[in-house]
Design an enzyme around this catalytic site. Structure first.
Site, mmCIF file in Angstrom:
data_model
loop_
_atom_site.group_PDB
_atom_site.id
_atom_site.type_symbol
_atom_site.label_atom_id
_atom_site.label_comp_id
_atom_site.label_asym_id
_atom_site.label_seq_id
_atom_site.Cartn_x
_atom_site.Cartn_y
_atom_site.Cartn_z
ATOM 1 N N ARG A 1 -15.515 -34.656 13.797
ATOM 2 C CA ARG A 1 -15.268 -33.093 14.012
ATOM 3 C C ARG A 1 -16.038 -32.128 13.073
ATOM 4 O O ARG A 1 -16.437 -32.898 11.787
ATOM 5 C CB ARG A 1 -14.014 -32.723 14.251
ATOM 6 C CG ARG A 1 -13.560 -33.420 15.421
ATOM 7 C CD ARG A 1 -11.829 -32.940 15.514
ATOM 8 N NE ARG A 1 -11.282 -33.146 16.764
ATOM 9 C CZ ARG A 1 -10.042 -33.223 16.961
ATOM 10 N NH1 ARG A 1 -9.256 -33.228 15.980
ATOM 11 N NH2 ARG A 1 -9.726 -33.528 18.234
ATOM 12 N N GLY B 1 0.799 -1.341 0.079
ATOM 13 C CA GLY B 1 0.129 -0.071 0.008
ATOM 14 C C GLY B 1 0.708 1.346 -0.018
ATOM 15 O O GLY B 1 2.053 1.201 0.221
ATOM 16 N N ASP C 1 -8.305 -13.267 -5.102
ATOM 17 C CA ASP C 1 -9.588 -12.698 -4.630
ATOM 18 C C ASP C 1 -10.687 -12.729 -5.658
ATOM 19 O O ASP C 1 -11.710 -12.634 -5.541
ATOM 20 C CB ASP C 1 -9.264 -11.437 -4.007
ATOM 21 C CG ASP C 1 -8.380 -11.577 -3.074
ATOM 22 O OD1 ASP C 1 -8.082 -12.283 -2.307
ATOM 23 O OD2 ASP C 1 -7.819 -10.106 -2.603
ATOM 24 N N GLY D 1 -9.294 -13.789 0.603
ATOM 25 C CA GLY D 1 -10.479 -13.285 -0.370
ATOM 26 C C GLY D 1 -10.664 -11.447 0.023
ATOM 27 O O GLY D 1 -11.243 -10.943 -0.733
ATOM 28 N N ASP E 1 -7.397 -5.100 -8.058
ATOM 29 C CA ASP E 1 -8.138 -3.634 -8.087
ATOM 30 C C ASP E 1 -7.475 -2.620 -7.566
ATOM 31 O O ASP E 1 -7.263 -1.452 -8.204
ATOM 32 C CB ASP E 1 -9.732 -3.829 -7.646
ATOM 33 C CG ASP E 1 -9.717 -4.211 -6.081
ATOM 34 O OD1 ASP E 1 -8.930 -4.776 -5.730
ATOM 35 O OD2 ASP E 1 -10.630 -3.956 -5.359
ATOM 36 N N HIS F 1 -1.099 -18.022 3.339
ATOM 37 C CA HIS F 1 -0.653 -17.803 1.914
ATOM 38 C C HIS F 1 -0.342 -19.135 1.136
ATOM 39 O O HIS F 1 -0.123 -18.986 -0.120
ATOM 40 C CB HIS F 1 0.602 -17.376 2.110
ATOM 41 C CG HIS F 1 0.543 -15.951 2.709
ATOM 42 N ND1 HIS F 1 0.154 -15.582 4.107
ATOM 43 C CD2 HIS F 1 0.398 -14.729 2.139
ATOM 44 C CE1 HIS F 1 -0.131 -14.342 4.228
ATOM 45 N NE2 HIS F 1 0.103 -13.849 2.860
HETATM 46 O O1 F6P Z 1 -5.314 -9.829 -2.170
HETATM 47 C C1 F6P Z 1 -4.691 -11.158 -2.216
HETATM 48 C C2 F6P Z 1 -4.494 -11.479 -0.682
HETATM 49 O O2 F6P Z 1 -3.867 -12.864 -0.634
HETATM 50 C C3 F6P Z 1 -5.882 -11.476 0.124
HETATM 51 O O3 F6P Z 1 -6.806 -12.547 -0.263
HETATM 52 C C4 F6P Z 1 -5.302 -11.329 1.448
HETATM 53 O O4 F6P Z 1 -6.154 -10.819 2.286
HETATM 54 C C5 F6P Z 1 -4.141 -10.638 1.327
HETATM 55 O O5 F6P Z 1 -3.635 -10.580 -0.050
HETATM 56 C C6 F6P Z 1 -2.952 -10.926 2.280
HETATM 57 O O6 F6P Z 1 -1.692 -9.879 2.142
HETATM 58 P P1 F6P Z 1 -0.506 -10.269 2.420
HETATM 59 O O7 F6P Z 1 0.213 -10.999 1.623
HETATM 60 O O8 F6P Z 1 0.304 -8.850 2.675
HETATM 61 O O9 F6P Z 1 -0.563 -10.746 3.910
#
Ligand code: F6P
Length: 359
Positions: free
Chosen positions: A172, A81, A137, A180, A112, A281
């Site tokens: 369970r 960001g 996402d 997402g 996006d 991840h």
């Molecule tokens: O936008 C892709 C994404 O994998 C999202 O699903 C998730 O919330 C975010 O990136 C995780 O980001 P980072 O890799 O910075 O933890």
């Protein structure tokens, strides 16, 4: 008539499977036109930091290595960001970087958020840009699907299958928390394809009673285990968004709702022991599946074709099987694409008896 001689390509935002297929397609198509392709390292950073960080790409980068067919980004990516107050300064440095390399246009693989930011940098600096949508996402607007989504669905569906075996052994109810961000596409489509009993997504409100009723119904049917998929972007019943920490500019990162619900359900319901797995991840990994390889190849080739025909400041996209392109300003103003709560996947979930919330 194209005046292109040198282009840059970069991957921005969270990585996903299929990025390298797209980069490789761009390099192949551009090389045939005698263009030079500059692979920019680490998202925008390769152009905004000094010294500039890049490499000249040729088809050999991909044909003589396994890179084209592996997940991740050959170029490196950036998902941190930009603080609004720093935007103009970063845009200026980006423009200077592009001019220093003498690039005629930049191809950006992004979701996006990246389309938004890069469109701003490029228009501010008068740089020609083509966007290629990618994200697990699947929330990039104006395209039916983004690169990386299908492979992520495959990873998630396979994970549901794996967790089902232990759920069955231990009788369970297993919660699987999926990524997402604020869109439920990944959780919903994986849950439908994976045969989950419950699926909770940000677009549809839910109640704890609704989940418990479904678990009771599963038990009453004679099945001894249950599968619950939750999207990381859902809130608690009281409307609180949980977070696992902050990113580098201080924004909250989603995560933790699965464990929260597991604890709560274990307190309120004793029909099944509940456990949670947060996939994390691993969802951004996986050998690119056919759908992503095809999409990445079509999008990469189209991006070069557009530039060659003098078209810029657009994002390529898939519209009912047709590869098309859309003005970047329309992509930005469309915002993030959310699940259509009247669409086929929600409809199928309901028809299959899945608890998908109060709809
Ligand atoms: O936008 C892709 C994404 O994998 C999202 O699903 C998730 O919330 C975010 O990136 C995780 O980001 P980072 O890799 O910075 O933890």
């Amino acid at each position: 008539m194209s005046e292109i001689k040198k282009i840059g390509i970069l991957t921005s935002g969270g990585d996903c499977s299929g990025l390298n297929v797209a980069i490789s397609a761009v390099v192949k198509a551009a090389t045939l036109k005698n263009w030079t392709v500059y692979g920019i390292h680490n998202g925008t950073e390769g152009l905004t930091e000094r010294p500039l960080s890049y490499e000249i790409l040729t088809p050999q980068n991909f044909s003589e290595t396994p890179w084209a067919k592996t997940a991740g980004s050959y170029l490196g990516s950036l998902n941190k960001g930009v603080k609004p107050e720093l935007m103009d300064e970063v845009a200026r440095r980006f423009g200077e970087g592009v001019r220093e390399l003498g690039l005629d246009a930049v191809i950006v693989l992004g979701g996006d958020g990246s389309m938004n930011v890069l469109q701003r940098y490029c228009s501010q600096a008068g740089i020609k840009m083509i966007g290629i949508p990618k994200t697990i996402d699947n929330d990039t607007p104006l395209t039916d699907i983004s690169i990386g989504f299908e492979t992520a669905c495959q990873v998630c569906m396979d994970s549901i299958d794996s967790i089902e075996t232990t759920a069955r052994s231990h009788h369970r109810a297993m919660i699987v928390e999926m990524m997402g961000r604020d869109a439920g596409h990944l959780a919903l489509q994986s849950a439908v394809a994976g045969g989950a009993d419950v699926c909770l997504i940000p677009e549809i409100p839910y109640t704890l009673d609704g989940i418990i009723k479904k678990l009771e119904a599963v038990k009453a049917s004679g099945r001894t285990y249950a599968l619950i998929v939750v999207s990381e972007g859902i809130k608690t019943e009281n409307g609180e968004m949980l977070s696992l920490g902050k990113n580098m500019i201080g924004e909250k990162v989603h995560g933790g709702i699965g464990d929260y619900l597991a604890n709560l359900l274990n307190e309120k319901y004793n029909g099944f022991q509940i456990r949670c797995t947060r996939l994390g991840h691993v969802q951004r990994s996986g050998h690119p599946v056919y759908g992503d390889r095809m999409l990445a190849t079509l999008f990469g080739a189209k991006a070069v074709d557009l530039l060659s025909n003098g078209q810029t400041n657009v994002m390529v996209g898939l519209d009912h099987g047709r590869v098309d392109c859309y003005p970047l300003k329309d992509v930005v103003s469309a915002g993030s694409k959310r699940v259509d709560v009247h669409g086929v996947y929600v409809q199928a979930a309901k028809l299959l008896g899945m608890y998908i919330g109060e709809i």
